[in-house]
Design an enzyme around this catalytic site. Structure first.
Site, PDB file in Angstrom:
ATOM      1  N   VAL A  98       2.395   9.324   2.878  1.00  0.00           N
ATOM      2  CA  VAL A  98       3.734   9.143   3.461  1.00  0.00           C
ATOM      3  C   VAL A  98       3.799   7.724   4.052  1.00  0.00           C
ATOM      4  O   VAL A  98       2.785   7.019   4.083  1.00  0.00           O
ATOM      5  CB  VAL A  98       4.032  10.239   4.529  1.00  0.00           C
ATOM      6  CG1 VAL A  98       3.942  11.625   3.913  1.00  0.00           C
ATOM      7  CG2 VAL A  98       3.122  10.137   5.743  1.00  0.00           C
ATOM      8  N   GLU A 100       3.784   4.183   6.042  1.00  0.00           N
ATOM      9  CA  GLU A 100       2.716   3.621   6.888  1.00  0.00           C
ATOM     10  C   GLU A 100       3.143   3.559   8.364  1.00  0.00           C
ATOM     11  O   GLU A 100       3.272   2.477   8.960  1.00  0.00           O
ATOM     12  CB  GLU A 100       2.355   2.232   6.337  1.00  0.00           C
ATOM     13  CG  GLU A 100       1.117   1.573   6.932  1.00  0.00           C
ATOM     14  CD  GLU A 100      -0.206   2.168   6.461  1.00  0.00           C
ATOM     15  OE1 GLU A 100      -0.231   3.274   5.917  1.00  0.00           O
ATOM     16  OE2 GLU A 100      -1.220   1.492   6.665  1.00  0.00           O
ATOM     17  N   SER A 127      -3.135   2.203   4.322  1.00  0.00           N
ATOM     18  CA  SER A 127      -3.654   0.886   3.949  1.00  0.00           C
ATOM     19  C   SER A 127      -4.365   0.214   5.111  1.00  0.00           C
ATOM     20  O   SER A 127      -5.065  -0.773   4.915  1.00  0.00           O
ATOM     21  CB  SER A 127      -2.508  -0.028   3.521  1.00  0.00           C
ATOM     22  OG  SER A 127      -1.750   0.574   2.517  1.00  0.00           O
ATOM     23  N   HIS A 148      -8.341   5.601   0.214  1.00  0.00           N
ATOM     24  CA  HIS A 148      -7.367   4.535  -0.035  1.00  0.00           C
ATOM     25  C   HIS A 148      -7.389   4.051  -1.480  1.00  0.00           C
ATOM     26  O   HIS A 148      -8.293   3.328  -1.888  1.00  0.00           O
ATOM     27  CB  HIS A 148      -7.644   3.373   0.940  1.00  0.00           C
ATOM     28  CG  HIS A 148      -6.654   2.269   0.855  1.00  0.00           C
ATOM     29  ND1 HIS A 148      -6.963   0.963   1.139  1.00  0.00           N
ATOM     30  CD2 HIS A 148      -5.337   2.272   0.499  1.00  0.00           C
ATOM     31  CE1 HIS A 148      -5.880   0.212   0.977  1.00  0.00           C
ATOM     32  NE2 HIS A 148      -4.898   0.988   0.579  1.00  0.00           N
ATOM     33  N   GLU A 160     -11.251   3.143  -1.389  1.00  0.00           N
ATOM     34  CA  GLU A 160     -12.017   2.983  -0.152  1.00  0.00           C
ATOM     35  C   GLU A 160     -12.107   4.350   0.525  1.00  0.00           C
ATOM     36  O   GLU A 160     -11.079   5.003   0.765  1.00  0.00           O
ATOM     37  CB  GLU A 160     -11.313   1.992   0.788  1.00  0.00           C
ATOM     38  CG  GLU A 160     -11.437   0.549   0.344  1.00  0.00           C
ATOM     39  CD  GLU A 160     -10.621  -0.412   1.213  1.00  0.00           C
ATOM     40  OE1 GLU A 160     -10.994  -1.580   1.306  1.00  0.00           O
ATOM     41  OE2 GLU A 160      -9.593  -0.004   1.788  1.00  0.00           O
ATOM     42  N   ASN A 198      -7.738  -4.936   1.991  1.00  0.00           N
ATOM     43  CA  ASN A 198      -6.511  -5.530   2.531  1.00  0.00           C
ATOM     44  C   ASN A 198      -6.791  -6.636   3.533  1.00  0.00           C
ATOM     45  O   ASN A 198      -5.995  -7.549   3.706  1.00  0.00           O
ATOM     46  CB  ASN A 198      -5.613  -4.460   3.165  1.00  0.00           C
ATOM     47  CG  ASN A 198      -4.728  -3.820   2.113  1.00  0.00           C
ATOM     48  OD1 ASN A 198      -4.442  -4.424   1.077  1.00  0.00           O
ATOM     49  ND2 ASN A 198      -4.311  -2.602   2.354  1.00  0.00           N
TER      50      ASN A 198
HETATM   51  N1  LIG Z   1       2.558   0.738  -1.956  1.00  0.00           N
HETATM   52  C1  LIG Z   1       1.318   0.400  -2.130  1.00  0.00           C
HETATM   53  O1  LIG Z   1       1.002  -0.505  -2.916  1.00  0.00           O
HETATM   54  C2  LIG Z   1       0.202   1.086  -1.407  1.00  0.00           C
HETATM   55  C3  LIG Z   1      -1.127   0.874  -1.825  1.00  0.00           C
HETATM   56  C4  LIG Z   1      -2.149   1.579  -1.172  1.00  0.00           C
HETATM   57  C5  LIG Z   1      -1.852   2.414  -0.113  1.00  0.00           C
HETATM   58  N2  LIG Z   1      -0.543   2.578   0.267  1.00  0.00           N
HETATM   59  C6  LIG Z   1      -0.290   3.490   1.379  1.00  0.00           C
HETATM   60  O2  LIG Z   1       0.206   4.710   0.850  1.00  0.00           O
HETATM   61  C7  LIG Z   1       1.111   5.321   1.777  1.00  0.00           C
HETATM   62  C8  LIG Z   1       2.432   5.556   1.072  1.00  0.00           C
HETATM   63  O3  LIG Z   1       2.945   4.315   0.641  1.00  0.00           O
HETATM   64  P1  LIG Z   1       4.041   4.213  -0.516  1.00  0.00           P
HETATM   65  O4  LIG Z   1       4.119   2.782  -0.881  1.00  0.00           O
HETATM   66  O5  LIG Z   1       3.818   5.255  -1.539  1.00  0.00           O
HETATM   67  O6  LIG Z   1       5.357   4.594   0.341  1.00  0.00           O
HETATM   68  P2  LIG Z   1       6.797   5.004  -0.199  1.00  0.00           P
HETATM   69  O7  LIG Z   1       7.747   4.648   0.863  1.00  0.00           O
HETATM   70  O8  LIG Z   1       7.022   4.470  -1.581  1.00  0.00           O
HETATM   71  O9  LIG Z   1       6.681   6.600  -0.337  1.00  0.00           O
HETATM   72  C9  LIG Z   1       6.490   7.433   0.775  1.00  0.00           C
HETATM   73  C10 LIG Z   1       7.049   8.801   0.430  1.00  0.00           C
HETATM   74  O10 LIG Z   1       6.738   9.698   1.488  1.00  0.00           O
HETATM   75  C11 LIG Z   1       7.840  10.569   1.661  1.00  0.00           C
HETATM   76  N3  LIG Z   1       7.769  11.207   2.976  1.00  0.00           N
HETATM   77  C12 LIG Z   1       8.159  10.736   4.188  1.00  0.00           C
HETATM   78  N4  LIG Z   1       7.911  11.657   5.146  1.00  0.00           N
HETATM   79  C13 LIG Z   1       7.349  12.726   4.524  1.00  0.00           C
HETATM   80  C14 LIG Z   1       6.893  14.000   4.963  1.00  0.00           C
HETATM   81  N5  LIG Z   1       6.950  14.343   6.254  1.00  0.00           N
HETATM   82  N6  LIG Z   1       6.405  14.875   4.044  1.00  0.00           N
HETATM   83  C15 LIG Z   1       6.361  14.540   2.733  1.00  0.00           C
HETATM   84  N7  LIG Z   1       6.785  13.344   2.257  1.00  0.00           N
HETATM   85  C16 LIG Z   1       7.273  12.454   3.147  1.00  0.00           C
HETATM   86  C17 LIG Z   1       9.043   9.657   1.446  1.00  0.00           C
HETATM   87  O11 LIG Z   1      10.217  10.413   1.169  1.00  0.00           O
HETATM   88  C18 LIG Z   1       8.582   8.801   0.274  1.00  0.00           C
HETATM   89  O12 LIG Z   1       8.935   9.375  -0.969  1.00  0.00           O
HETATM   90  C19 LIG Z   1       1.197   4.353   2.965  1.00  0.00           C
HETATM   91  O13 LIG Z   1       0.283   4.748   3.949  1.00  0.00           O
HETATM   92  C20 LIG Z   1       0.754   3.014   2.362  1.00  0.00           C
HETATM   93  O14 LIG Z   1       0.201   2.145   3.306  1.00  0.00           O
HETATM   94  C21 LIG Z   1       0.482   1.955  -0.363  1.00  0.00           C
END
Ligand SMILES: NC(=O)c1ccc[n+]([C@@H]2O[C@H](COP(=O)([O-])OP(=O)(O)OC[C@H]3O[C@@H](n4cnc5c(N)ncnc54)[C@H](O)[C@@H]3O)[C@@H](O)[C@H]2O)c1
Length: 290
Positions: A98, A100, A127, A148, A160, A198
Site C-alpha cells: 500500500v 508509502e 522502500s 522489498h 531485499e 534506494n
Molecule cells: N513504485 C515503485 O517503483 C516501488 C518499488 C518498490 C517498492 N515500492 C513500495 O511499494 C509500496 C506500494 O507502492 P506502489 O508504487 O505500488 O503504490 P501505488 O500508489 O501505485 O499503489 C498502492 C495501492 O494500494 C492501495 N491501497 C491503499 N490503501 C489500501 C488498503 N488499506 N488496503 C488495500 N489496498 C490499499 C491503493 O488503492 C493503490 O492501488 C510502497 O511502500 C512503495 O514504497 C514501490
C-alpha cells in the site's frame, strides 16, 4: 515454513506484478485493494505481464502457442481479487504494497494481524520505512519482515529481506526461502533508511535532480544524455514517472530527514505531486503519458 498460499495487499504499481510473480511460481495468491476498479487494474496487469512472458517463450520456440494459452489460464487462475479480507484466513505469507505512508501501513498491519492465521508472516514492500514500527501494530513482531521488490517486479531479480528489531531468525529464513521459491535473489539487510539499494540509487539520482534545478537544465535533455551513456536503460526523470512520483518523493524526503542535505528533494517533483501529477499512473508527471 512452506508457503502454500500467499496474499498481496495493494494492487497498484507494484501489487499486481508481485501477485503475478507469486502465481507464476505456482503459489495461489489473493490480491486485495480498496475498490473493485483498483483490484481489476492489478489483475489486468498480472494478465498482461504473463501474456508478454509466455509470448516471448513462444517466439523463442520454447513452448507452443497451445501450451502458452493453457499456462496463461493456470497462472491468472491462481490470483483471486478481493476488496475485503476474503481468502486471508488460510494464507502463510502476506506482502503489503500500500502507499508509502506509515499510518496507512500500520492500519493494514493491524488488520492483517486480525484476519490471518497466527503462523503467517506479514511482509512489507516498503522502500524505506521502519519494519519495527509496522510490527508495533501487530501482536507478532517476530513474524514481521521487509520484502522489498524492485520495479518492475516481474523482471527485476532482487529482493531485499529486511530485518526489524524483533524479526526472528526463523522468519528471515522462511522469507529468504520464499524469495527463492518465487525465483528471486534475496539479500538480507538491516532497517536503515533506504535499506541498501534506494540509499545508493537516491544518492546518485538526487545529484541529478539538484544540478538540473540549479543549472535550469532541460529534463528531457538530461534523461537523453544519461540514457545515451549506456549505463542505465532510461533517464532518472522518466524512471521516476514509471515508479510513481508520490512514492519516490516519500522516499526522497525520508532519506533527507534521516541523513540530511546530502540527499536532495526535487522541488519540481514536489510541485507535480501537489498538483496530483504522479507520473504514468495518473497520465502526467515529468512527461505526458498516453
Ligand atoms: N513504485 C515503485 O517503483 C516501488 C518499488 C518498490 C517498492 N515500492 C513500495 O511499494 C509500496 C506500494 O507502492 P506502489 O508504487 O505500488 O503504490 P501505488 O500508489 O501505485 O499503489 C498502492 C495501492 O494500494 C492501495 N491501497 C491503499 N490503501 C489500501 C488498503 N488499506 N488496503 C488495500 N489496498 C490499499 C491503493 O488503492 C493503490 O492501488 C510502497 O511502500 C512503495 O514504497 C514501490
Amino acid at each position: 515454513m512452506y508457503v502454500f498460499k500467499a496474499a498481496v495487499v495493494g494492487a497498484g504499481t507494484m501489487g499486481g506484478e508481485i501477485a503475478q510473480v507469486i502465481a507464476s511460481a505456482g503459489v495461489p495468491v489473493v490480491l486485495k485493494d480498496v475498490k473493485d476498479e483498483f483490484v481489476q487494474t492489478g489483475l489486468d496487469k498480472a494478465c498482461e505481464v504473463t501474456e508478454g512472458q509466455l509470448s516471448g517463450l513462444v517466439g523463442k520456440e520454447k513452448i507452443t502457442q497451445e501450451q502458452a494459452d493453457a499456462q496463461l489460464e493456470e497462472i491468472t487462475g491462481r490470483i483471486a481479487g478481493t476488496t475485503e479480507y476474503e481468502g486471508f484466513g488460510d494464507v502463510d505469507f502476506v506482502v503489503e504494497a500500500v502507499p508509502e505512508r506509515m499510518e496507512i501501513k500500520q492500519a493494514v498491519f493491524g488488520e492483517l494481524d486480525e484476519v490471518t492465521p497466527g503462523h503467517a508472516i506479514l511482509a512489507s514492500n516498503t522502500s524505506s520505512l521502519s519494519i519495527s514500527e509496522m510490527a508495533d501494530a501487530t501482536g507478532r513482531p517476530d513474524k514481521v519482515v521487509g520484502f522489498h521488490f524492485f520495479y518492475p517486479a516481474s523482471v527485476m531479480r532482487l529482493i531485499e529481506v529486511i530485518e526489524g528489531e524483533e524479526t526472528s531468525e526463523e522468519t528471515l529464513q522462511a522469507t529468504t526461502n520464499f524469495a527463492q521459491a518465487i525465483r528471486k535473489t534475496a539479500v538480507r539487510c538491516g532497517e536503515g533508511p533506504g535499506f541498501v539499494v534506494n540509499r545508493i540509487l537516491n544518492s546518485a539520482v538526487s545529484e541529478v535532480w539538484k544540478v538540473t534545478e540549479e543549472e535550469g537544465l532541460d529534463i528531457k535533455e538530461v534523461d537523453k544524455t544519461i540514457q545515451e551513456s549506456g549505463t542505465v536503460p532510461m533517464g532518472p526523470f522518466f524512471l521516476t514517472d514509471l515508479l510513481g512520483l508520490d512514492t519516490v518523493l516519500h522516499v526522497a524526503e525520508h532519506l533527507q530527514d534521516s541523513y540530511g542535505d546530502r540527499f536532495y528533494v526535487s522541488s519540481k517533483m514536489k510541485e507535480l505531486v501537489d498538483a496530483g501529477n504522479l507520473g504514468q499512473k495518473t497520465g502526467k508527471g515529468f512527461y505526458e503519458h498516453g
